[in-house]
Design a protein around this motif. Sequence first.
Motif, PDB file in Angstrom:
ATOM      1  N   SER A 205      14.525  -0.173  -3.540  1.00 35.55           N
ATOM      2  CA  SER A 205      14.563   0.537  -4.814  1.00 35.55           C
ATOM      3  C   SER A 205      13.926  -0.251  -5.959  1.00 35.55           C
ATOM      4  O   SER A 205      13.225   0.324  -6.799  1.00 35.55           O
ATOM      5  N   VAL A 206      14.163  -1.563  -6.006  1.00 42.19           N
ATOM      6  CA  VAL A 206      13.655  -2.344  -7.143  1.00 42.19           C
ATOM      7  C   VAL A 206      12.758  -3.498  -6.713  1.00 42.19           C
ATOM      8  O   VAL A 206      12.178  -4.201  -7.551  1.00 42.19           O
ATOM      9  N   GLY A 207      12.629  -3.734  -5.405  1.00 50.24           N
ATOM     10  CA  GLY A 207      11.795  -4.828  -4.935  1.00 50.24           C
ATOM     11  C   GLY A 207      12.495  -6.166  -4.986  1.00 50.24           C
ATOM     12  O   GLY A 207      13.710  -6.241  -5.186  1.00 50.24           O
ATOM     13  N   HIS A 208      11.734  -7.229  -4.828  1.00 48.38           N
ATOM     14  CA  HIS A 208      12.284  -8.577  -4.819  1.00 48.38           C
ATOM     15  C   HIS A 208      12.383  -9.121  -6.252  1.00 48.38           C
ATOM     16  O   HIS A 208      11.600  -8.718  -7.123  1.00 48.38           O
ATOM     17  N   PRO A 209      13.288 -10.047  -6.498  1.00 49.96           N
ATOM     18  CA  PRO A 209      13.326 -10.696  -7.819  1.00 49.96           C
ATOM     19  C   PRO A 209      12.018 -11.425  -8.096  1.00 49.96           C
ATOM     20  O   PRO A 209      11.378 -11.962  -7.180  1.00 49.96           O
ATOM     21  N   ASN A 210      11.627 -11.439  -9.339  1.00 50.06           N
ATOM     22  CA  ASN A 210      10.415 -12.146  -9.746  1.00 50.06           C
ATOM     23  C   ASN A 210      10.790 -13.573 -10.128  1.00 50.06           C
ATOM     24  O   ASN A 210      11.115 -13.869 -11.280  1.00 50.06           O
ATOM     25  N   LEU A 211      10.762 -14.473  -9.139  1.00 54.87           N
ATOM     26  CA  LEU A 211      11.211 -15.850  -9.369  1.00 54.87           C
ATOM     27  C   LEU A 211      10.041 -16.759  -9.717  1.00 54.87           C
ATOM     28  O   LEU A 211       8.931 -16.536  -9.287  1.00 54.87           O
TER      29      LEU A 211
END
Length: 211
Positions: A205-211
């Motif tokens: 739904s929102v993808g991976h965190p942008n780390l």
Amino acid sequence: QICCQVNMAKSQALKFVLFLGTVRENNYGSRAAKFMVNKLQSKGHDVCLLDPEVLDLPLLKKPLHFYQKRSDAPKVLQDTVKHIEAADAFLVITAEYNHSMPPALTNMMDHFPIPAYRWRPTGIVSYSAGGFAGVRAAMQVRCFMGELGSPTVGTLFPIPQIQKVLAEDGSLVDGENKERLNKNADKLITELTWYTEAIKKQRDSVGHPNL
């Protein structure tokens, strides 16, 4: 064939990659692997078993991510990483050698980069011929998978005296431990499935965190 057992499950099924952790002569790991593959397939999941003996990777000298282009890497690495990256969850099946993880397990998994494992949960199955069921190695698998970005679920499935409770075909041997082992395997799969579905829903739904 890289995945020596694959279930062509329905499209909405979860995809599990199992890592078998030993190539030692006369090992019992294949019994645990067959048992878990059968368990997961019976619940309708897609299963890929990665066996270091089948992959036959050399001692780690050049992992996949050390190649300038992935297409330059050996085909076995290119094919295997596709299965890992397509997985929704992992299951590590580990023996215990000198109170530690088997080198065949880490050698196999270290051929692939951290992003190939990240954002998917892991379940742990440990075993031994004695009474401690490989739990010291299981604790090291927790740390190892955590560093790969794959959190392990709380429930373990330790199998003591595996040679007495699992037959060569992976079936449970009749006896006082049969019901308990069956129940414990189901507990691990239930918890792992819960985490897998929750993480997959968030990832989709929102993808991976942008780390």
